[in-house]
Design a protein around this motif. Structure first.
Motif, PDB file in Angstrom:
ATOM      1  N   PHE A  83      -8.901   5.580  -4.248  1.00 40.25           N
ATOM      2  CA  PHE A  83      -7.996   4.432  -4.234  1.00 40.25           C
ATOM      3  C   PHE A  83      -7.897   3.820  -5.631  1.00 40.25           C
ATOM      4  O   PHE A  83      -8.811   3.943  -6.454  1.00 40.25           O
ATOM      5  CB  PHE A  83      -8.474   3.367  -3.233  1.00 40.25           C
ATOM      6  CG  PHE A  83      -9.770   2.698  -3.610  1.00 40.25           C
ATOM      7  CD1 PHE A  83      -9.784   1.572  -4.423  1.00 40.25           C
ATOM      8  CD2 PHE A  83     -10.982   3.214  -3.168  1.00 40.25           C
ATOM      9  CE1 PHE A  83     -10.975   0.955  -4.776  1.00 40.25           C
ATOM     10  CE2 PHE A  83     -12.180   2.612  -3.524  1.00 40.25           C
ATOM     11  CZ  PHE A  83     -12.169   1.483  -4.335  1.00 40.25           C
TER      12      PHE A  83
ATOM     13  N   ILE B 171      -7.844   2.022   3.871  1.00 40.57           N
ATOM     14  CA  ILE B 171      -7.978   3.231   3.056  1.00 40.57           C
ATOM     15  C   ILE B 171      -8.066   4.462   3.940  1.00 40.57           C
ATOM     16  O   ILE B 171      -8.868   4.519   4.880  1.00 40.57           O
ATOM     17  CB  ILE B 171      -9.213   3.133   2.145  1.00 40.57           C
ATOM     18  CG1 ILE B 171      -9.038   1.993   1.124  1.00 40.57           C
ATOM     19  CG2 ILE B 171      -9.460   4.455   1.422  1.00 40.57           C
ATOM     20  CD1 ILE B 171     -10.244   1.785   0.236  1.00 40.57           C
ATOM     21  N   ASP B 172      -7.232   5.435   3.631  1.00 40.05           N
ATOM     22  CA  ASP B 172      -7.269   6.739   4.296  1.00 40.05           C
ATOM     23  C   ASP B 172      -7.937   7.720   3.334  1.00 40.05           C
ATOM     24  O   ASP B 172      -7.375   8.065   2.284  1.00 40.05           O
ATOM     25  CB  ASP B 172      -5.855   7.192   4.650  1.00 40.05           C
ATOM     26  CG  ASP B 172      -5.844   8.470   5.478  1.00 40.05           C
ATOM     27  OD1 ASP B 172      -6.873   9.174   5.509  1.00 40.05           O
ATOM     28  OD2 ASP B 172      -4.784   8.788   6.067  1.00 40.05           O
TER      29      ASP B 172
ATOM     30  N   GLN C 227       0.397   5.218   0.297  1.00 38.30           N
ATOM     31  CA  GLN C 227      -0.516   6.304   0.649  1.00 38.30           C
ATOM     32  C   GLN C 227       0.243   7.620   0.580  1.00 38.30           C
ATOM     33  O   GLN C 227       1.342   7.735   1.130  1.00 38.30           O
ATOM     34  CB  GLN C 227      -1.082   6.105   2.058  1.00 38.30           C
ATOM     35  CG  GLN C 227      -2.055   4.944   2.170  1.00 38.30           C
ATOM     36  CD  GLN C 227      -2.573   4.775   3.600  1.00 38.30           C
ATOM     37  OE1 GLN C 227      -1.821   4.951   4.554  1.00 38.30           O
ATOM     38  NE2 GLN C 227      -3.842   4.425   3.735  1.00 38.30           N
TER      39      GLN C 227
ATOM     40  N   ASN D  97      -4.714   6.369  -2.180  1.00 38.19           N
ATOM     41  CA  ASN D  97      -4.316   5.028  -1.752  1.00 38.19           C
ATOM     42  C   ASN D  97      -4.097   4.149  -2.978  1.00 38.19           C
ATOM     43  O   ASN D  97      -5.010   3.968  -3.787  1.00 38.19           O
ATOM     44  CB  ASN D  97      -5.405   4.404  -0.874  1.00 38.19           C
ATOM     45  CG  ASN D  97      -5.738   5.251   0.342  1.00 38.19           C
ATOM     46  OD1 ASN D  97      -5.193   5.072   1.413  1.00 38.19           O
ATOM     47  ND2 ASN D  97      -6.668   6.203   0.156  1.00 38.19           N
TER      48      ASN D  97
ATOM     49  N   LEU E 224       0.840  -1.193   0.000  1.00 37.19           N
ATOM     50  CA  LEU E 224       0.000   0.000   0.000  1.00 37.19           C
ATOM     51  C   LEU E 224       0.876   1.243   0.000  1.00 37.19           C
ATOM     52  O   LEU E 224       1.760   1.405   0.849  1.00 37.19           O
ATOM     53  CB  LEU E 224      -0.909   0.012   1.239  1.00 37.19           C
ATOM     54  CG  LEU E 224      -1.680   1.315   1.508  1.00 37.19           C
ATOM     55  CD1 LEU E 224      -2.607   1.645   0.344  1.00 37.19           C
ATOM     56  CD2 LEU E 224      -2.465   1.217   2.807  1.00 37.19           C
TER      57      LEU E 224
END
Length: 358
Positions: free
Chosen positions: A141, A60-61, A39, A66, A37
């Motif tokens: 994302f 997920i932020d 980010q 993302n 991942l």
């Protein structure tokens, strides 16, 4: 692999392909699956390793972009879990795991699914192989799947780390555009590398150094050309599903980038046409060389035959069993016959040289 047979010829279509059965990986790249991942926002970027069987939505932020990098799709159950987590249809999962290459772009309410092929050169060889590449694109994302451990996205990761082109200031749809470009660039680089090899082969053919290996290589190039062309054409046909932007995941200000990618695909088709012309001309040159070699052989055989035809005639005359043949009783008849044969052969040779037959 040494001599690649395209999957469209090597594998038969699976039975009951229209039925949704338990997902199974049908490809030939048994690579352990991993999830990474990335980010990032305008200030910083973080890289995390996500353990398998961990729901991706929980990582997920929403305040950042993302990017989930999934490498290896041999774990069919895990691939199916990720795809179903984002509400993809079972047919999309089956196409992703299939050995038959399918190109598709499907727009759902909240995500867009993109499935395509990427072409690359096997290490230390000039053989082209392909792999499945897929994207699940959402609001903030992108999930990328790649079947083989080929570094097609490493430059994208480096650009994000260094914030080249102010990429970290852009939104998620711009990341998708960059990733699509990376796949297209990998295909173009593969073509250019093979074209360089074809240029070397052209030099060999001009110097009359053709061989069976050259013909086999050009045959593989022809098969790969048709495969790549079908893939790019199918992607352009499906690409309208992305440009229509029915789920509004692509921002209006970024539509221009996706139009640019459509132009790049058109350029790729032009490169493929140039590649095909080069390949066709080399095949013609190869067969012309073979014809010239055959003509040279036939010419040599004709020269030898022309020299020996009168000699054979005279030997046949002297070999006839007549009672009265002066040369038989003559003391120097044998030496005389050799002198006549040599003179006839020499005169025939000089006459053909004068005619510039060789």
């Amino acid at each position: 692999m040494s001599k690649r047979t395209p999957k469209r010829l090597k594998n038969k279509l699976p039975r009951n392909n229209y039925l949704l059965t338990k997902p199974a990986y049908l490809g030939d790249k048994d690579i352990p699956m991993s999830v990474e991942l990335l980010q990032y926002d305008s200030m910083r970027m973080e890289v995390k390793n996500i353990s398998l069987q961990t729901p991706l939505k929980s990582s997920i932020d929403n305040s950042k972009v993302n990017w989930f990098r999934v490498q290896g799709i041999s774990d069919a159950a895990e691939v199916n879990r990720i795809c179903r987590e984002f509400d993809l249809h079972g047919f999309d999962v089956k196409d992703l795991l299939a050995d038959q290459r399918v190109v598709k772009i499907v727009a759902y309410d909240k995500v867009t699914f993109i499935l395509m092929s990427s072409f690359y050169l096997e290490s230390d060889t000039s053989n082209i192989d392909d792999m499945q590449v897929a994207f699940i694109f959402g609001e903030n994302f992108v999930i990328s799947f790649q079947e083989a451990l080929v570094p097609i996205f490493e430059e994208v990761k480096q650009d994000i780390e260094e914030n080249n082109g102010m990429i970290r200031q852009k939104s998620t749809d711009f990341l998708l555009y960059i990733l699509l470009n990376a796949v297209n660039l990998s295909n173009i680089n593969t073509l250019m590398t093979v074209e360089d090899k074809l240029a070397d082969i052209e030099d060999q053919l001009i110097m009359r150094k053709d061989s069976v290996d050259i013909l086999q290589f050009m045959h593989r190039c022809r098969v790969n050309y048709m495969h790549i062309k079908r893939t790019v054409i199918a992607l352009r046909e499906e690409y309208s599903n992305l440009l229509h932007n029915t789920n509004k995941l692509i921002k209006e200000e970024n539509i221009v980038y996706f139009n640019d990618f459509d132009d790049r695909m058109r350029t790729t088709l032009g490169d493929l046409a140039s590649f095909h012309e080069s390949l066709t001309s080399l095949l013609d040159l190869y067969y012309n060389n073979n014809n010239l070699k055959m003509n040279e052989i036939i010419k040599r055989l004709t020269i030898v035959s022309t020299i020996f035809i009168p000699l054979t005639f005279m030997v046949g005359v002297w070999g006839m069993n007549f009672k009265f043949m002066p040369e038989i009783e003559w003391e120097y008849g044998y030496f005389f016959s050799w002198i006549v044969l040599a003179l006839v052969a020499l005169c025939t040779y000089l006459w053909m040289r004068k005619q510039k037959w060789f």
